[in-house]
Design a protein around this motif. Structure first.
Motif, PDB file in Angstrom:
ATOM      1  N   VAL A   1      43.582   4.661  -5.023  1.00  0.00           N
ATOM      2  CA  VAL A   1      43.626   5.195  -6.384  1.00  0.00           C
ATOM      3  C   VAL A   1      44.985   4.967  -7.054  1.00  0.00           C
ATOM      4  CG1 VAL A   1      43.564   7.321  -7.758  1.00  0.00           C
ATOM      5  CG2 VAL A   1      41.735   6.827  -6.120  1.00  0.00           C
ATOM      6  N   PRO A   2      46.125   5.212  -6.394  1.00  0.00           N
ATOM      7  CA  PRO A   2      47.409   4.956  -7.076  1.00  0.00           C
ATOM      8  C   PRO A   2      47.558   3.512  -7.548  1.00  0.00           C
ATOM      9  CG  PRO A   2      47.752   6.289  -5.107  1.00  0.00           C
ATOM     10  CD  PRO A   2      46.323   5.815  -5.061  1.00  0.00           C
ATOM     11  N   ILE A   3      47.147   2.557  -6.698  1.00  0.00           N
ATOM     12  CA  ILE A   3      47.207   1.143  -7.090  1.00  0.00           C
ATOM     13  C   ILE A   3      46.293   0.886  -8.277  1.00  0.00           C
ATOM     14  CG2 ILE A   3      46.755  -1.223  -6.329  1.00  0.00           C
ATOM     15  CD1 ILE A   3      47.351  -0.283  -3.474  1.00  0.00           C
ATOM     16  N   ALA A   4      45.097   1.478  -8.238  1.00  0.00           N
ATOM     17  CA  ALA A   4      44.129   1.281  -9.317  1.00  0.00           C
ATOM     18  C   ALA A   4      44.664   1.831 -10.633  1.00  0.00           C
ATOM     19  CB  ALA A   4      42.802   1.951  -8.948  1.00  0.00           C
ATOM     20  N   ARG A   5      45.282   2.997 -10.584  1.00  0.00           N
ATOM     21  CA  ARG A   5      45.830   3.584 -11.817  1.00  0.00           C
ATOM     22  C   ARG A   5      46.929   2.714 -12.411  1.00  0.00           C
ATOM     23  NH1 ARG A   5      46.254   9.992 -10.051  1.00  0.00           N
ATOM     24  NH2 ARG A   5      44.160  10.593 -10.766  1.00  0.00           N
TER      25      ARG A   5
ATOM     26  N   ALA B   1      37.414   3.635  -6.702  1.00  0.00           N
ATOM     27  CA  ALA B   1      37.896   3.009  -5.470  1.00  0.00           C
ATOM     28  C   ALA B   1      38.083   4.077  -4.403  1.00  0.00           C
ATOM     29  CB  ALA B   1      39.223   2.289  -5.734  1.00  0.00           C
ATOM     30  N   SER B   2      38.319   3.639  -3.182  1.00  0.00           N
ATOM     31  CA  SER B   2      38.622   4.554  -2.087  1.00  0.00           C
ATOM     32  C   SER B   2      39.856   5.375  -2.447  1.00  0.00           C
ATOM     33  CB  SER B   2      38.881   3.776  -0.800  1.00  0.00           C
ATOM     34  OG  SER B   2      37.785   2.944  -0.486  1.00  0.00           O
ATOM     35  N   PRO B   3      39.935   6.632  -1.986  1.00  0.00           N
ATOM     36  CA  PRO B   3      41.052   7.506  -2.377  1.00  0.00           C
ATOM     37  C   PRO B   3      42.429   6.892  -2.150  1.00  0.00           C
ATOM     38  CG  PRO B   3      39.360   8.786  -1.252  1.00  0.00           C
ATOM     39  CD  PRO B   3      38.940   7.344  -1.146  1.00  0.00           C
ATOM     40  N   TYR B   4      42.609   6.190  -1.034  1.00  0.00           N
ATOM     41  CA  TYR B   4      43.940   5.656  -0.742  1.00  0.00           C
ATOM     42  C   TYR B   4      44.337   4.519  -1.683  1.00  0.00           C
ATOM     43  CZ  TYR B   4      41.945   1.566   1.663  1.00  0.00           C
ATOM     44  OH  TYR B   4      41.272   0.408   1.958  1.00  0.00           O
TER      45      TYR B   4
ATOM     46  N   GLY C   1      31.022   0.502 -15.580  1.00  0.00           N
ATOM     47  CA  GLY C   1      32.158   0.531 -14.667  1.00  0.00           C
ATOM     48  C   GLY C   1      31.834  -0.221 -13.393  1.00  0.00           C
ATOM     49  N   ILE C   2      32.765  -0.230 -12.467  1.00  0.00           N
ATOM     50  CA  ILE C   2      32.500  -0.832 -11.154  1.00  0.00           C
ATOM     51  C   ILE C   2      32.858   0.162 -10.063  1.00  0.00           C
ATOM     52  CG2 ILE C   2      33.024  -3.152 -12.029  1.00  0.00           C
ATOM     53  CD1 ILE C   2      35.503  -3.092 -10.131  1.00  0.00           C
ATOM     54  N   CYS C   3      32.197   0.030  -8.940  1.00  0.00           N
ATOM     55  CA  CYS C   3      32.587   0.788  -7.761  1.00  0.00           C
ATOM     56  C   CYS C   3      32.538  -0.169  -6.568  1.00  0.00           C
ATOM     57  CB  CYS C   3      31.695   2.000  -7.535  1.00  0.00           C
ATOM     58  SG  CYS C   3      29.973   1.644  -7.175  1.00  0.00           S
ATOM     59  N   GLY C   4      33.422   0.055  -5.648  1.00  0.00           N
ATOM     60  CA  GLY C   4      33.546  -0.846  -4.511  1.00  0.00           C
ATOM     61  C   GLY C   4      35.016  -1.106  -4.247  1.00  0.00           C
ATOM     62  N   GLU C   5      35.300  -1.865  -3.231  1.00  0.00           N
ATOM     63  CA  GLU C   5      36.691  -2.127  -2.871  1.00  0.00           C
ATOM     64  C   GLU C   5      37.442  -2.848  -3.982  1.00  0.00           C
ATOM     65  OE1 GLU C   5      38.327  -0.854  -0.145  1.00  0.00           O
ATOM     66  OE2 GLU C   5      36.432   0.238  -0.195  1.00  0.00           O
ATOM     67  N   HIS C   6      36.718  -3.593  -4.811  1.00  0.00           N
ATOM     68  CA  HIS C   6      37.378  -4.311  -5.898  1.00  0.00           C
ATOM     69  C   HIS C   6      37.992  -3.358  -6.918  1.00  0.00           C
ATOM     70  CE1 HIS C   6      34.254  -7.145  -4.354  1.00  0.00           C
ATOM     71  NE2 HIS C   6      35.276  -7.969  -4.390  1.00  0.00           N
TER      72      HIS C   6
END
Length: 259
Positions: A244-248, A239-242, A214-219
């Motif tokens: 998460v919706p975009i990431a999902r 990703a940062s909590p804020y 996996g990846i972690c970071g702002e990306h």
């Protein structure tokens, strides 16, 4: 659980009141504390005494963290009957030997805690791939590492040789002049950094079938970067909590597009 990875300039006190507070908490004199902080000063702390290098030289720091992780997991198991599976992540590894030394520290603490608590739980020990050498040596590292998390913030810094802390002064001009399509600390540099991720994923899987990646970071909260992760077959992004919706949403779109 990401073990301690402190660029020391982000952790050491700098203001007089901070020195006073830390000195009181540590039970040392302010001047002695200032002298020690001066000794620990680094000219380039992002490439300095941090990550697993800290654990190699001060293993008691990682011992403390590992013990806390396993004690907490055992306590949860005792209270609920269902144990979490800790995934202990060793940061900034460049060589398999570094990883093996730190894994031995983690395993020793797990054994000690399990003996004290009278129970054992499953756990994994893996590493952050955030240095080009680690990506190149991923096949060897995967012989003992049970998962990889690509730390794309540092992997971007170390691959293109640009400090994320200082790049804001000139990256806008680089984007305007077409040197980068976009800020590589916002959206993954697929051609360069992405190539290292693909190579590391391929070599890691060749050594350890089914290794978790996996990846972690702002990306992890950037839609084009998530599409790259889906294409590369990574298992997760964080990703940062804020974000998460975009990431999902981006992950769902990438999966549908690929499927």
């Amino acid at each position: 659980m990401h073990l301690l990875d402190p660029p020391l300039h982000e952790f050491l006190p700098t203001r007089e009141e901070d020195f006073a507070d830390v000195a009181e908490a540590a039970g040392v004199g302010i001047e002695a504390l200032k002298a020690r902080a001066n000794e620990l000063h680094e000219f380039n702390p992002m490439l300095g005494h941090r990550g697993c290098r800290l654990g190699v030289t001060y293993p008691e720091i990682y011992e403390m963290q590992a013990r806390a992780i396993f004690e907490a997991a055992c306590d949860v198991a005792a209270e609920t009957g269902a144990a979490p599976i800790p995934e202990v992540m060793i940061p900034l590894v460049a060589t398999r030997r570094e990883f093996d030394l730190m894994k031995a520290v983690v395993d020793a603490q797990a054994k000690a805690v399990f003996a004290e608590k009278g129970r054992e739980i499953a756990y994994l020990v893996g590493t952050m791939i955030e240095l080009p050498r680690a990506a190149l040596m991923a096949g060897e590292i995967a012989e003992t590492a049970e998962f990889f998390s690509f730390g794309t913030n540092d992997l971007t810094q170390t691959t293109i040789g640009i400090s994320r802390d200082d790049a804001g002064r000139f990256l806008t001009q680089y984007v305007d002049k077409g040197i980068f399509v976009t800020d590589p600390f916002v959206s993954l540099d697929v051609e360069g950094v992405g190539q290292l991720i693909e190579l590391a994923a391929e070599r890691g899987r060749a050594t350890r079938n089914g290794i978790k990646l996996g990846i972690c970071g702002e990306h992890g909260g950037d839609a084009p970067s998530i599409h790259f992760c889906e294409k590369t077959g990574l298992d997760y992004v964080s990703a940062s909590p804020y974000r998460v919706p975009i990431a999902r949403l981006a992950a769902a779109q990438a999966a549908l597009k690929r499927g």
